[in-house]
Design an enzyme around this catalytic site. Structure first.
Site: not given
Ligand code: BDR
Ligand code: CA
Length: 312
Positions: A236
């Site tokens: 992500h």
């Molecule tokens: C986001 O949530 C976190 O767990 C990850 O680092 C990312 O920023 C994804 O939903």
């Protein structure tokens, strides 16, 4: 070259975003890194940031910001990132230096001291960024844009409707989205296309020191993702850095984004008006598509560069 500040909660995908930015000094002048409570407690994510920076032999200023959201208690994500917030690799060695200043004041100072405008890369809950905007509104003209990972127009991951970073601090997110600053939103619509396959992860094994660290991070992350139904691993947070490096590999649409902040089942939902008749201004570029192969290549190339730099 872009001046950037990275506000993060490492986090496996945060770590990879930091690595790729660090591998490309011709594209990014990293003015500093701040941490925020999110994937794990502030103490843990700050330790993780220290471990990554020390491993990279980086010399970047690091400051810890807010421990928890503006209004609600902190919700962490050990199910995705483990008890440490970045489970998988083992780190040893000296501590990486930490600035004494709070992360929010640190962001302010770095922005006013910078030559030229600054892009904020926000890949955790938006608590620090919201406080920066509220407490130091005079920095707004010096912010070129905010590239953030958060939200999702079509669905959530923490709840059916809310993505984790926005769910953790929706009040902060609404302040940021409604600040009037130009925003690039890498939400789940695009980040879940930015996947790395297990075959690609396995190619990193023993390719070099930094690739091997990425292999260890991604192996854990791939395994933990399976409980949520993912076979491949969406990286992500790296979408923000990838967009700043190669905007042409993404497609998006502009909208004015709001966040639901009440205690209803929609808490943390991000929504925008995508109709042609939607009123202006539309400050946020909502990313909707990415060329996956180009995205993975950008990661692989960055890690190969770092392998040459970090040899022991
Ligand atoms: C986001 O949530 C976190 O767990 C990850 O680092 C990312 O920023 C994804 O939903
Ligand atoms: Ca993150």
């Amino acid at each position: 070259m872009k001046n950037i500040l990275i506000d993060c909660d490492p986090g496996h995908d945060d770590a990879l975003a930091i690595m790729v930015a660090f591998a490309n000094p011709e594209k990014f002048n990293i003015l500093g890194i701040t941490t925020v409570g999110g994937n794990q407690t502030l103490a843990k994510v700050t330790k993780n940031a220290q471990n990554i920076l020390r491993f990279l032999k980086a010399d970047l200023p690091l400051a810890a910001g807010q421990a928890g959201p503006l209004v609600k208690p902190l919700k962490t994500a050990p199910e995705a990132h483990g008890e440490s917030g970045m489970d998988g690799p083992y780190f040893d060695g000296e501590d990486y230096p930490l600035c004494e200043q709070n992360g929010v004041g640190f962001l302010y100072q770095k922005i006013i001291e910078a030559e030229g405008k600054v892009t904020l890369v926000a890949i955790g809950p938006l608590t620090n960024i919201a406080l920066l905007i509220k407490n130091y509104p005079q920095v707004m003209p010096a912010i070129e844009k905010i590239a953030l990972m958060g939200g999702g127009i079509s669905h959530g991951n923490q709840t059916p409707l809310a993505e984790f970073n926005i769910f953790v601090d929706p009040d902060a997110a609404e302040i940021v989205f409604q600040s009037g600053l130009p925003i690039v939103m890498a939400g789940l619509d695009v980040t879940e296309q930015a996947e790395i396959t297990l075959t690609e992860i396995n190619r990193l094994k023993n390719r070099g020191k930094v690739s091997n660290l990425a292999f260890e991070l991604l192996s854990f992350y791939n395994q933990s993702g399976r409980q949520f139904g993912f076979i491949h691993s969406p990286i992500h947070d790296l979408c923000t850095i990838a967009y700043l490096m190669a905007p042409d590999i993404f497609k998006g649409e502009y909208a004015d984004i709001h966040v639901i902040t009440d205690n209803s089942p929609a808490r943390g939902l991000t929504y925008g008006d995508f109709r042609r008749m939607a009123p202006e201004p539309k400050h946020t570029l909502v990313l909707k598509e990415v060329d996956r192969a180009a995205f993975v290549k950008l990661l692989m190339d960055a890690l190969a560069k770092l392998d040459k730099q970090v040899t022991r």
